[in-house]
Design a protein around this motif. Structure first.
Motif, PDB file in Angstrom:
ATOM      1  N   ARG A  53     -42.103  80.355  25.015  1.00 42.77           N
ATOM      2  CA  ARG A  53     -43.224  81.108  25.251  1.00 42.77           C
ATOM      3  C   ARG A  53     -43.288  81.445  26.916  1.00 42.77           C
ATOM      4  N   CYS A  54     -42.454  81.186  27.607  1.00 40.51           N
ATOM      5  CA  CYS A  54     -42.350  81.379  29.104  1.00 40.51           C
ATOM      6  C   CYS A  54     -41.378  82.597  29.091  1.00 40.51           C
ATOM      7  N   LEU A  55     -41.912  83.625  29.776  1.00 40.55           N
ATOM      8  CA  LEU A  55     -41.305  84.831  30.327  1.00 40.55           C
ATOM      9  C   LEU A  55     -41.289  85.136  31.785  1.00 40.55           C
ATOM     10  N   ASP A  56     -40.334  86.051  32.001  1.00 36.10           N
ATOM     11  CA  ASP A  56     -40.502  86.412  33.399  1.00 36.10           C
ATOM     12  C   ASP A  56     -39.639  87.833  33.738  1.00 36.10           C
ATOM     13  N   VAL A  57     -39.675  88.410  35.106  1.00 41.04           N
ATOM     14  CA  VAL A  57     -39.135  89.646  35.209  1.00 41.04           C
ATOM     15  C   VAL A  57     -38.947  89.824  36.545  1.00 41.04           C
ATOM     16  N   LEU A  58     -37.841  90.306  37.121  1.00 41.23           N
ATOM     17  CA  LEU A  58     -37.649  90.608  38.505  1.00 41.23           C
ATOM     18  C   LEU A  58     -36.895  91.897  38.959  1.00 41.23           C
ATOM     19  N   PRO A  59     -37.176  93.185  38.963  1.00 37.33           N
ATOM     20  CA  PRO A  59     -36.448  94.094  39.344  1.00 37.33           C
ATOM     21  C   PRO A  59     -35.853  94.139  40.573  1.00 37.33           C
ATOM     22  N   PRO A  60     -34.932  94.887  40.696  1.00 35.37           N
ATOM     23  CA  PRO A  60     -34.096  95.570  39.830  1.00 35.37           C
ATOM     24  C   PRO A  60     -33.052  94.874  39.065  1.00 35.37           C
ATOM     25  N   GLY A  61     -32.325  94.104  39.623  1.00 32.53           N
ATOM     26  CA  GLY A  61     -31.534  93.219  38.665  1.00 32.53           C
ATOM     27  C   GLY A  61     -31.064  92.084  39.558  1.00 32.53           C
ATOM     28  N   GLU A  62     -30.660  90.927  38.997  1.00 29.12           N
ATOM     29  CA  GLU A  62     -29.891  89.682  39.592  1.00 29.12           C
ATOM     30  C   GLU A  62     -29.069  89.893  40.508  1.00 29.12           C
ATOM     31  N   ASN A  63     -27.924  90.808  40.280  1.00 25.98           N
ATOM     32  CA  ASN A  63     -26.935  90.880  41.090  1.00 25.98           C
ATOM     33  C   ASN A  63     -26.813  91.804  42.455  1.00 25.98           C
ATOM     34  N   GLY A  64     -26.755  91.268  43.420  1.00 26.50           N
ATOM     35  CA  GLY A  64     -27.183  91.892  44.671  1.00 26.50           C
ATOM     36  C   GLY A  64     -25.995  92.073  45.476  1.00 26.50           C
ATOM     37  N   ASN A  65     -24.592  91.752  44.944  1.00 27.61           N
ATOM     38  CA  ASN A  65     -23.402  92.015  45.771  1.00 27.61           C
ATOM     39  C   ASN A  65     -22.817  93.104  45.206  1.00 27.61           C
ATOM     40  N   ALA A  66     -22.047  94.049  46.120  1.00 27.91           N
ATOM     41  CA  ALA A  66     -21.135  94.917  45.474  1.00 27.91           C
ATOM     42  C   ALA A  66     -20.112  95.270  46.267  1.00 27.91           C
ATOM     43  N   THR A  67     -18.757  95.164  46.169  1.00 33.41           N
ATOM     44  CA  THR A  67     -17.840  95.391  47.170  1.00 33.41           C
ATOM     45  C   THR A  67     -17.815  96.833  47.468  1.00 33.41           C
ATOM     46  N   LEU A  68     -16.858  96.960  48.351  1.00 33.16           N
ATOM     47  CA  LEU A  68     -16.840  98.415  49.138  1.00 33.16           C
ATOM     48  C   LEU A  68     -16.561  99.394  47.766  1.00 33.16           C
ATOM     49  N   ALA A  69     -15.743  99.045  47.013  1.00 32.89           N
ATOM     50  CA  ALA A  69     -14.903  99.847  46.207  1.00 32.89           C
ATOM     51  C   ALA A  69     -16.185 100.281  45.120  1.00 32.89           C
ATOM     52  N   GLU A  70     -16.918  99.246  44.626  1.00 27.54           N
ATOM     53  CA  GLU A  70     -18.001  99.429  43.706  1.00 27.54           C
ATOM     54  C   GLU A  70     -19.256 100.207  44.421  1.00 27.54           C
ATOM     55  N   ILE A  71     -19.561 100.010  45.840  1.00 22.08           N
ATOM     56  CA  ILE A  71     -20.489 101.062  46.465  1.00 22.08           C
ATOM     57  C   ILE A  71     -19.984 102.368  46.360  1.00 22.08           C
ATOM     58  N   LEU A  72     -18.609 102.699  46.718  1.00 23.97           N
ATOM     59  CA  LEU A  72     -18.135 104.080  46.612  1.00 23.97           C
ATOM     60  C   LEU A  72     -18.318 104.353  45.192  1.00 23.97           C
ATOM     61  N   LEU A  73     -18.010 103.773  43.954  1.00 27.72           N
ATOM     62  CA  LEU A  73     -18.037 104.256  42.903  1.00 27.72           C
ATOM     63  C   LEU A  73     -19.642 104.802  42.366  1.00 27.72           C
ATOM     64  N   ASN A  74     -20.451 103.786  42.913  1.00 30.51           N
ATOM     65  CA  ASN A  74     -21.891 103.952  42.812  1.00 30.51           C
ATOM     66  C   ASN A  74     -22.249 105.437  43.430  1.00 30.51           C
ATOM     67  N   ARG A  75     -21.849 105.754  44.665  1.00 26.86           N
ATOM     68  CA  ARG A  75     -22.052 106.804  45.374  1.00 26.86           C
ATOM     69  C   ARG A  75     -21.532 108.145  44.677  1.00 26.86           C
ATOM     70  N   VAL A  76     -20.397 108.103  44.128  1.00 26.57           N
ATOM     71  CA  VAL A  76     -19.626 109.125  43.770  1.00 26.57           C
ATOM     72  C   VAL A  76     -20.060 109.419  42.050  1.00 26.57           C
TER      73      VAL A  76
END
Length: 927
Positions: free
Chosen positions: A43-66
């Motif tokens: 009966r304990c709930l929580d939420v924290l947007p946007p998401g837990e993962n806050g690290n992205a490699t350069l390739a992942e950043i470029l994939l996100n942008r494109v």
């Protein structure tokens, strides 16, 4: 070494291939840590947007942008969080998990996504649903090491950003954009330290007993975990891509470095948190300007009455967290003020901070936007809310709490989720990135806790006499001051910053030196004259030089042996020196405690005005070398156990507990919570997790002005027929919106169009015109302008419609797309004045009538004339274009944007005025 699965880092020549590659997820080991005792039973709930993962490699950043692809768990809590705005109306208990995470301890074996063992004595298990790290250590060192390792996995770039912000070094690290410079200047002004001074704060903690020494040992293990991850990530080339984009590491050769973290970094990070969320007071010069302008307008005695009524230091109509008749006198204006140092009119000059500017440092605007809002610290904002109901008033006899901090919206978020389990530590919840060796807000085995910013007055302004040692005439340029009879030099603290263009920030090369002068009475913020004599106006904060002292309180909150009931919770909160309202819930009790180093002032000193820097008016037992004083004892802090309910939204704590600034009167956003909880309890009603969540969300979508001021506006207008057809239509639309609940919500989820859009646009346009029409004629230009320097007119969801300003001292500034709204504004002034015009009883009325000079017919004319102007404004005028929205797009103007601190961005979400991290808890059992 096992680690979170990452996209490999590629040299520039291989990036094109990276953009079309398909990355398969790593198989999860079948391992789960044994969960400790958990008395919440799901009966304990929580939420924290946007998401837990806050690290992205350069390739992942470029994939996100494109391509818009993104690393796992970067936005999977954003959708559920945003969806509550459209789904709360028919909410059921079974649906709560559609909008919140399961915050139970441990991870079931079939829900384990990955397991990392950076040391033999710790395991970091991440769950499939959200990727939250569940850290379990067999030793305390291993537990804290794992906490640091997980923090670096999830927030390394954010941690690095903010250790530089805390030192006034953001531009050299992230780029010379104007906003970056503005932000580092504001933090350098609030908390300038040398490295030796940061270290001395650590050394001082070591002398505070066994708990303090254990805390430093914990912090050291935490740093070891961070630094091990840095070494591994750098060697494996899976560190955050922002290091490439800002030129710290070469994307092709990997040349460069990530500086290891050290204990002084944690103090710098704590200073940022304290300055943003845990301070209060410091507005005495602005208050003095209002007082002077009121005296100039009305004469001394009448002007002082006007000033006091606008100040609302202890307004009898203000909504209070403690509503059962408790009184906790603190910082109240005295009847016979002593030692007040009123500046001579027109003499105050802000202290210069920037010296030796070169290159782009000489430009006030840049094409690059900067990573953070430049006015993140200086724009007034309120944070966090809480709703708690005693078990005697709930559906199953156990208390219910819906609470959390309102810390803004960023990607990655400033907070991160974690679970810590080890010797003497058992907690799950949120912690600020880089300070997550303890959970700062969350739950223990059989209790939960949270906080709201309290903002009581712990910062005073002193008028420090300037002097010379050579007998020359004293001017505002003097570099010496009088301290207890001696003429001593101002202490110069400086920070040299320089930057050059990078891929992330194209701002041309530049440099400058930031300078703050320090006295025994605090930091120099301005200069002027008092009685014709030159002075330096200083800011003295009780927590300055003590940024890390709260570490003991947070340690206790994480220790199941230290916290087990309301009394032990309050004892832990007493060890936190920042100004917070702390709330607690277990299976049988709810409790509250207001923390902070509240200085004991000299008799007769008015905390709301500048004070003469003389021994007679110093804080009692003041030691300038250590910046310590006598503080009010714990018994004098607002506190309570098992009141029928508590609400807090940065509102007044208790009767007699003076507000530190202007605007805490009859209408406050805390009323939005209080009214809804009272309605739930009316007639013996019982509260559940669902109904309390609905109350919170209803308040989150409400327009405070429409709910609590518009009824009086409409009564005045309808006191006679409205004969103009177009104007009558506008009034009818406002009435219909008010009847429908005064909510700013979509016609249906995802429609991107507000129900009652015309009425909302009209009120948005009307508010600044209304304030001007009602108050400027009576206040006059001088007092009207001074008052905007102490309290902004408006704080709308879009951050616009601010109205007139008063030069560089205007408080009328805001941050767009930030969610939090309606904390600061002239709502109480309008409410009290209009009720007076209507003949309603008003406790703590304004000293003079303003709307129409108190005449109902004249007031009505002023309202209708300003409403006509507002109704004529187009949507494009009310909601001008910005970098994220086209002109006239009302819904978009209000939207929440997770401000990107790194390379991965998130979608806009519909407006809500609610905590960033939020818990919904109801414990059915206790140890």
């Amino acid at each position: 070494m096992p680690r979170r699965p990452r996209t490999p880092r590629f040299a520039a020549a291989a990036l094109a291939a990276a953009l079309i590659a398909v990355f398969a997820p790593t198989a999860a080991p079948a391992w789960a840590a044994a969960a400790p005792a958990d008395y919440c039973a799901g009966r304990c709930l929580d939420v924290l947007p946007p998401g837990e993962n806050g690290n992205a490699t350069l390739a992942e950043i470029l994939l996100n942008r494109v391509f818009g692809s993104r690393p796992a768990h970067t936005d999977d809590q954003l959708g559920p969080y945003a969806a509550l705005a459209g789904g709360y109306g028919g909410l059921t208990d079974g649906q709560l998990r559609n909008f919140f995470n399961d915050a139970s301890f441990g991870v079931p074996a079939d829900q384990v996504a990955s397991t990392a063992r950076p040391r033999a004595d710790v395991a970091i298990v991440r769950d499939k649903a959200t990727g939250v790290p569940h850290i379990t250590g067999t030793t305390r060192y291993g537990t804290e090491f794992g906490a640091g390792y997980a923090a670096a996995q999830d927030r390394l770039w954010v941690m690095d950003l903010f250790r530089h912000v805390g030192r006034g070094q953001l531009s050299g690290f992230a780029g010379g954009a104007a906003a970056n410079r503005q932000l580092e200047q504001s933090f350098w002004q609030a908390a300038p330290y040398t490295e030796d001074e940061l270290q001395r704060q650590i050394d001082a903690i070591a002398d505070q007993g066994d708990r303090a020494r254990q805390a430093l040992t914990d912090a050291g293990a935490y740093l070891d975990g961070i630094n091990q991850y840095i070494r591994e990530a750098y060697g494996g080339r899976y560190f955050p891509g922002e290091y490439d984009l800002t030129g710290h590491i070469d994307a092709i050769t990997n040349a460069g470095s990530i500086e290891p973290f050290k204990l002084t970094d944690l103090v710098a990070l704590a200073a940022v948190v304290g300055a943003l969320f845990g301070s209060g007071g410091g507005g005495e010069l602005a208050s003095a300007q209002v007082k002077l302008a009121a005296e100039a307008r009305y004469g001394k005695d009448a002007g002082d009455r006007v000033w006091a009524s606008l100040r609302e230091a202890d307004d009898p109509e203000a909504v209070q967290t403690l509503h059962a008749g408790q009184r906790f006198p603190y910082a109240l204006p005295p009847n016979d003020p002593q030692g007040t140092a009123m500046p001579d009119p027109g003499s105050v000059v802000p202290e210069r901070m920037v010296y030796d500017a070169t290159g782009s440092a000489q430009q006030s605007a840049t094409k690059a936007a900067g990573l953070l809002p430049g006015n993140l610290l200086t724009a007034k904002h309120g944070m966090s809310n809480a709703l708690l109901v005693s078990g005697s008033r709930t559906d199953d006899g156990h208390p219910v709490a819906v609470f959390g901090p309102q810390t803004g919206y960023f990607a990655p978020q400033l907070l991160m989720l974690e679970e810590l389990q080890g010797p003497g530590i058992s907690a799950r919840g949120a912690a600020f990135a880089g300070l997550s060796f303890y959970v700062q807000l969350g739950r223990g085995q059989d209790y939960a806790w949270s906080a709201t910013s309290a903002g009581q007055d712990i910062t005073d302004t002193y008028a420090v006499p300037l002097c010379t040692t050579d007998g020359s005439a004293v001017t505002l340029a003097a570099d010496h001051y009088l301290s207890r009879g001696a003429c001593v030099p101002l202490e110069r603290l400086e920070r040299k910053d320089s930057w050059k263009p990078t891929t992330a920030d194209s701002t041309a090369a530049g440099s400058y030196t930031l300078v703050m002068y320090r006295t025994d009475y605090g930091l120099v913020t301005a200069r002027g004259t008092v009685g014709g004599k030159p002075v330096a106006f200083t800011s003295l904060r009780s927590t300055y030089r003590h940024e890390a002292d709260s570490i003991i309180g947070f340690q206790m909150l994480n220790d199941p042996g230290a916290v087990h009931d309301p009394a032990s919770f309050q004892q832990a909160a007493q060890n936190i020196n920042y100004t917070f309202n702390w709330f607690y819930a277990d299976s049988a009790h709810i409790a509250y405690y207001n923390s902070g180093n509240n200085p004991v002032r000299a008799p007769g000193v008015d905390p709301g005005l500048p004070v003469l820097a003389q021994p007679a008016y110093e804080w009692r037992d003041f030691d300038p070398a250590a910046n310590t004083a006598r503080y009010t004892p714990a018994a004098e802090h607002p506190q309570s156990v098992d009141q029928d309910y508590y609400i807090s939204w940065n509102n007044k704590q208790a009767s007699g507990y003076a507000a530190a600034g202007f605007g805490n009167g009859s209408v406050h956003r805390g009323n939005l919570l209080d009214d809804r909880v009272r309605a739930l309890l009316a007639g013996g009603g019982k509260v559940s997790r669902v109904s309390l969540t609905q109350a919170m969300e209803g308040a989150a979508l409400a327009d405070l002005r429409a709910e609590d001021v518009l009824p009086e506006l409409l009564r005045v207008i309808r006191s006679a027929p409205v004969t103009d057809p177009a104007l009558n239509t506008a009034v009818q639309k406002l009435e219909n919106w008010r009847a429908a609940g005064s909510l700013r919500r979509e016609t249906s989820p995802g429609s991107h169009t507000y129900a009652d859009a015309d009425a909302i646009r009209t009120l948005d346009a009307w508010w600044p015109l209304l304030a001007d029409a009602v108050f400027r004629p009576g206040l006059g230009d001088g007092l009207y302008g001074a008052l905007t320097g102490a309290l902004q007119i408006n704080e709308s969801p879009s951050g616009g419609q601010t109205g007139a300003t008063s030069g560089s001292v205007s408080a009328n500034e805001s941050i767009p797309h930030k969610g939090s709204a309606f904390q600061y504004g002239w709502w109480s002034y309008l409410d009290k004045d209009l009720r007076g015009v209507l003949g309603d009883p008003v406790a703590g009325p304004l000293a003079r009538p303003y709307c129409g000079g108190g005449d109902l017919a004249a007031c009505r004319t002023a309202l209708l004339d300003s409403l006509k102007k507002a109704a004529a404004q187009s949507a494009a005028q009310v909601y001008p274009a910005d970098a994220d929205c086209s002109a006239g797009d009302q819904w978009c103007a209000d939207t929440i944007i997770q401000r990107p601190l790194g390379g991965v961005t998130d979608a806009k979400t519909t407006w809500q005025n609610r905590p960033t991290y939020q818990q919904v808890v109801q414990f059915p059992a206790h140890r």
